[in-house]
Scaffold this motif. Sequence first.
Motif, PDB file in Angstrom:
ATOM      1  N   LYS A 126       0.874  -1.181   0.000  1.00  0.00           N
ATOM      2  CA  LYS A 126       0.000   0.000   0.000  1.00  0.00           C
ATOM      3  C   LYS A 126       0.904   1.221   0.000  1.00  0.00           C
ATOM      4  N   ILE A 127       0.564   2.181  -0.845  1.00  0.00           N
ATOM      5  CA  ILE A 127       1.284   3.459  -0.845  1.00  0.00           C
ATOM      6  C   ILE A 127       0.247   4.555  -0.656  1.00  0.00           C
ATOM      7  N   GLU A 128       0.362   5.239   0.472  1.00  0.00           N
ATOM      8  CA  GLU A 128      -0.537   6.357   0.746  1.00  0.00           C
ATOM      9  C   GLU A 128       0.158   7.641   0.341  1.00  0.00           C
ATOM     10  N   VAL A 129      -0.487   8.400  -0.524  1.00  0.00           N
ATOM     11  CA  VAL A 129       0.061   9.673  -0.982  1.00  0.00           C
ATOM     12  C   VAL A 129      -0.711  10.793  -0.292  1.00  0.00           C
ATOM     13  N   ARG A 130       0.038  11.645   0.402  1.00  0.00           N
ATOM     14  CA  ARG A 130      -0.542  12.792   1.112  1.00  0.00           C
ATOM     15  C   ARG A 130       0.018  14.065   0.516  1.00  0.00           C
ATOM     16  N   GLU A 131      -0.795  15.110   0.523  1.00  0.00           N
ATOM     17  CA  GLU A 131      -0.325  16.414   0.059  1.00  0.00           C
ATOM     18  C   GLU A 131      -0.218  17.319   1.279  1.00  0.00           C
ATOM     19  N   LEU A 132       0.994  17.737   1.589  1.00  0.00           N
ATOM     20  CA  LEU A 132       1.270  18.568   2.750  1.00  0.00           C
ATOM     21  C   LEU A 132       2.068  19.785   2.326  1.00  0.00           C
ATOM     22  N   ALA A 133       1.546  20.960   2.587  1.00  0.00           N
ATOM     23  CA  ALA A 133       2.245  22.217   2.290  1.00  0.00           C
ATOM     24  C   ALA A 133       2.832  22.208   0.880  1.00  0.00           C
ATOM     25  N   ILE A 139       3.953   7.151   1.405  1.00  0.00           N
ATOM     26  CA  ILE A 139       4.319   6.266   2.502  1.00  0.00           C
ATOM     27  C   ILE A 139       3.939   4.847   2.112  1.00  0.00           C
ATOM     28  N   ILE A 140       4.928   3.928   2.130  1.00  0.00           N
ATOM     29  CA  ILE A 140       4.703   2.551   1.706  1.00  0.00           C
ATOM     30  C   ILE A 140       4.627   1.630   2.922  1.00  0.00           C
TER      31      ILE A 140
END
Length: 182
Positions: A126-133, A139-140
């Motif tokens: 699983k790879i979670e992609v977050r958008e921050l600033a 994150i894998i």
Amino acid sequence: MEVKRIQCPNCGVVLDVRNSKMEDEKLITCPQCKAVLKVRFRHEAPLEAKTVLAGGLNNGETQLGGMNGATQLASASNAKSCYLCVAGQNYPLAIGLNTVGRKAPSSQASLQIETDDRYMSRRHSKIEVRELAEIRQAIISNDQNKNATYVDGQELQPGDAVILRDGSEIIMGKTHVIYKEQ
């Protein structure tokens, strides 16, 4: 009373913001992702919606402008896109949770890698992609795999979550994958 339509820069939900007190600025909470948005009202300039984080950091921006009463939405995110590269083939990662696995008729992975490698599970990681600033962070972690996953030479253990960097080498089964940002 002034009503403006905005788009949440985090989850994309479209909201109608009412400005009954003719305020210059208003804080609202997105009903979907619970982000606190600062909405600015200007009489001669477009409406802005920004995510407000602890410490005052901006997590993206959505600008709105109107012509003849019509509201137009325009996203102003400068975040880099991210993708997986396997044998010269690019697989883009979406914001949110991406399930990565081997392409097969019975695969339920949201991102299916074209490979003959039977050591790569159909739901390998699983790879979670977050958008921050205005930065995308990937994150894998392991998913429903029977074979090891390695990130930059280190084996992922159950419960591990590793932040990927541009150029990170991932091995799923016997398949070499490169994480890229652009």
